[in-house]
Design an enzyme around this catalytic site. Structure first.
Site, short mmCIF file in Angstrom:
data_model
loop_
_atom_site.label_atom_id
_atom_site.label_comp_id
_atom_site.label_asym_id
_atom_site.label_seq_id
_atom_site.Cartn_x
_atom_site.Cartn_y
_atom_site.Cartn_z
N SER A 32 5.50 -7.38 5.37
CA SER A 32 6.85 -7.07 4.90
C SER A 32 7.95 -7.81 5.66
O SER A 32 8.04 -7.72 6.89
CB SER A 32 7.06 -5.56 5.04
OG SER A 32 8.42 -5.22 4.96
N LEU A 33 8.83 -8.50 4.92
CA LEU A 33 10.02 -9.11 5.53
C LEU A 33 10.95 -8.03 6.07
O LEU A 33 11.62 -8.23 7.09
CB LEU A 33 10.77 -9.96 4.51
CG LEU A 33 10.04 -11.17 3.91
CD1 LEU A 33 10.98 -11.94 3.00
CD2 LEU A 33 9.48 -12.07 4.99
N ARG A 34 10.99 -6.90 5.39
CA ARG A 34 11.82 -5.77 5.85
C ARG A 34 11.39 -5.31 7.23
O ARG A 34 12.22 -5.09 8.14
CB ARG A 34 11.71 -4.62 4.84
CG ARG A 34 12.33 -3.31 5.29
CD ARG A 34 12.00 -2.19 4.32
NE ARG A 34 10.57 -1.95 4.22
CZ ARG A 34 9.87 -1.20 5.08
NH1 ARG A 34 10.48 -0.62 6.11
NH2 ARG A 34 8.58 -1.01 4.92
N ARG A 35 10.09 -5.16 7.42
CA ARG A 35 9.58 -4.74 8.72
C ARG A 35 9.79 -5.82 9.77
O ARG A 35 10.18 -5.53 10.91
CB ARG A 35 8.10 -4.37 8.62
CG ARG A 35 7.84 -3.11 7.80
CD ARG A 35 6.37 -2.89 7.59
NE ARG A 35 6.11 -1.70 6.78
CZ ARG A 35 5.07 -1.56 5.97
NH1 ARG A 35 4.19 -2.54 5.84
NH2 ARG A 35 4.91 -0.44 5.29
N SER A 66 -8.09 -0.77 -4.75
CA SER A 66 -8.19 -0.48 -3.32
C SER A 66 -8.45 1.00 -3.09
O SER A 66 -8.22 1.83 -3.97
CB SER A 66 -6.91 -0.89 -2.60
OG SER A 66 -5.85 0.00 -2.93
N GLN A 82 -8.00 -1.09 4.85
CA GLN A 82 -9.23 -1.28 5.63
C GLN A 82 -9.32 -2.71 6.16
O GLN A 82 -9.72 -2.93 7.31
CB GLN A 82 -10.46 -0.95 4.76
CG GLN A 82 -10.65 0.52 4.49
CD GLN A 82 -9.70 1.08 3.44
OE1 GLN A 82 -9.00 0.33 2.76
NE2 GLN A 82 -9.65 2.39 3.31
N THR A 83 -8.92 -3.69 5.35
CA THR A 83 -8.93 -5.09 5.78
C THR A 83 -7.97 -5.30 6.93
O THR A 83 -8.29 -5.96 7.93
CB THR A 83 -8.55 -6.02 4.61
OG1 THR A 83 -9.51 -5.87 3.57
CG2 THR A 83 -8.50 -7.47 5.05
N ARG A 84 -6.80 -4.73 6.83
CA ARG A 84 -5.80 -4.89 7.88
C ARG A 84 -6.26 -4.24 9.19
O ARG A 84 -6.10 -4.82 10.27
CB ARG A 84 -4.46 -4.29 7.43
CG ARG A 84 -3.87 -4.97 6.21
CD ARG A 84 -2.52 -4.38 5.86
NE ARG A 84 -2.24 -4.50 4.44
CZ ARG A 84 -1.14 -4.10 3.86
NH1 ARG A 84 -0.18 -3.54 4.58
NH2 ARG A 84 -0.96 -4.25 2.56
N LYS A 134 7.15 1.94 -4.51
CA LYS A 134 7.84 0.81 -3.88
C LYS A 134 7.46 -0.52 -4.51
O LYS A 134 8.17 -1.51 -4.36
CB LYS A 134 7.57 0.79 -2.37
CG LYS A 134 6.15 0.49 -1.97
CD LYS A 134 5.98 0.55 -0.46
CE LYS A 134 4.55 0.30 -0.03
NZ LYS A 134 4.05 -1.04 -0.41
N ASP A 135 6.32 -0.57 -5.22
CA ASP A 135 5.87 -1.80 -5.87
C ASP A 135 6.42 -1.96 -7.28
O ASP A 135 6.24 -3.01 -7.90
CB ASP A 135 4.33 -1.84 -5.95
CG ASP A 135 3.67 -1.92 -4.59
OD1 ASP A 135 4.29 -2.50 -3.67
OD2 ASP A 135 2.54 -1.42 -4.44
N ARG A 161 -2.25 -9.66 5.11
CA ARG A 161 -2.48 -9.28 3.72
C ARG A 161 -3.78 -8.49 3.61
O ARG A 161 -4.60 -8.47 4.51
CB ARG A 161 -2.56 -10.52 2.83
CG ARG A 161 -1.27 -11.33 2.71
CD ARG A 161 -0.21 -10.62 1.91
NE ARG A 161 -0.75 -10.03 0.68
CZ ARG A 161 -1.01 -10.70 -0.43
NH1 ARG A 161 -0.76 -11.99 -0.49
NH2 ARG A 161 -1.49 -10.08 -1.48
N GLY A 162 -3.98 -7.87 2.45
CA GLY A 162 -5.21 -7.14 2.19
C GLY A 162 -4.97 -5.64 2.15
O GLY A 162 -3.89 -5.15 2.46
N ASN A 163 -6.02 -4.90 1.78
CA ASN A 163 -5.90 -3.45 1.74
C ASN A 163 -5.89 -2.87 3.16
O ASN A 163 -6.04 -3.61 4.14
CB ASN A 163 -7.01 -2.83 0.88
CG ASN A 163 -8.41 -3.16 1.41
OD1 ASN A 163 -8.64 -3.17 2.61
ND2 ASN A 163 -9.34 -3.41 0.51
N CYS A 207 10.76 -5.70 -3.85
CA CYS A 207 10.05 -5.21 -2.67
C CYS A 207 9.67 -6.35 -1.72
O CYS A 207 9.17 -6.09 -0.63
CB CYS A 207 8.81 -4.42 -3.09
SG CYS A 207 7.63 -5.37 -4.06
#
Length: 313
Positions: free
Chosen positions: A126-129, A11, A150-152, A80-81, A146-148, A240
């Site tokens: 994210s479930l956290r968010r 990415s 730019q995709t988001r 974080k990953d 999902r996605g990078n 994560c």
């Protein structure tokens, strides 16, 4: 030293991170390198929420396999990953200085989270968010995105979402400023993920000469804080892809200061949340993190995390 091979995901953000390390290796250590792009499971499966495909190493396993077979010399990860437990012959040799640790609210139409209309669609991986968003605005529909980056952002621009939540560090690193509303959320509004905004460099445990080089790129303050965050997660046996936020802040200097560690655990719908903070001297950062985890366990954290898994069958 020979020309190093740096493993990275493909990415734009992952390549920025790998090139950042590549440039520092050359400029600060005089070591040349080249990049090897490797696709991970997390990159290949884009039509399923991350929490559903779950497991450890969604964005690291394939890079680790390349390290173990000596196809690459080091792997650059978003910290974080990186799972808490690494393969026996690999080590996290370097943690770089953190960028801005905050999450941020991003929208083309609405200036703040509170200005969103009722039942607004907010995208996040994210479930956290989701947990922290729903605790603040129960009416919001948190939808998988999902996605990078730019995709988001493309999905946001096309109107699939009213807003999305992203790590501010990624937007800053890619110099994304064209969207009308990019609003950082304080770490009290939304507690970040373990290791957020730092990079972790993984390599073989046996490569001692490389370890010595990578020490030049490390940030002791960031390492202190992120290692405490990882100690907290280790006690809870979380990763994560679970609804846990934890953030360690250094107050003062590393030798004489103290740390404050804040954590949040809850259900993705925001219906049951535990939140606590503790502080200690920097020398006791890991002990403080573990104590905080046990304090939350005593209040039912394990039961909440087990129930959170049921949200995805």
């Amino acid at each position: 030293m020979k020309k190093l091979v740096i493993g990275t995901r493909g990415s734009a953000l992952a390549l920025w991170q790998a090139r950042y390390i590549q440039d520092r290796l050359l400029q600060e250590c005089g070591v040349e390198s080249r990049l090897e792009i490797i696709k991970t499971k997390g990159d290949k499966i884009l039509d399923v929420p991350l929490a559903k495909i779950g497991g450890k190493g969604l964005f690291t396993k394939e890079l680790e396999e390349q390290l173990l077979t000596r196809q690459i010399d080091l792997a650059v990860h978003s910290l974080k990953d990186v799972p808490i437990d690494l393969p026996e012959s690999l080590v996290l040799a370097c943690i770089t200085e953190r960028e801005d640790v905050r999450d941020c609210f991003v929208s083309y139409t609405y200036p703040t989270l509170d200005s969103l209309p009722k039942n607004a669609k907010v995208g996040t991986t994210s479930l956290r968010r989701s947990m922290q968003l729903k605790a603040r605005r129960a009416d919001i529909a948190c939808l998988s995105l999902r996605g990078n980056i730019q995709t988001r952002l493309s999905k946001l621009e096309s109107g699939e979402f009213d807003a999305i939540i992203l790590a501010y560090a990624g937007l800053k690193r890619l110099n994304i400023t064209h969207i009308p509303y990019i609003v950082p959320l304080s770490t009290t509004e939304m507690i970040p993920a373990m290791g957020q905004a730092a990079l972790g460099i993984e390599c073989r445990a046996s490569d001692s000469a490389l370890h010595a080089i990578l020490e030049n790129l490390a940030c002791k303050k960031t390492a202190l804080c992120t290692q405490a965050e990882r100690a907290f997660i280790k006690v809870l046996e979380g990763g994560c892809q679970v609804p846990i936020g934890v953030h360690c802040t250094l107050i003062g200097e590393i030798e004489t200061g103290k740390v404050q560690i804040s954590a949040i655990i809850g259900l993705p719908d925001g219906s049951n949340i535990l939140q606590e903070s503790l502080s200690a001297s920097t020398q006791e950062a890991d002990i403080c993190a573990k104590e905080l985890a046990h304090k939350l366990i005593a209040k039912g954290a394990r039961q909440i995390l087990a129930k959170a898994q049921q949200f995805f069958g």
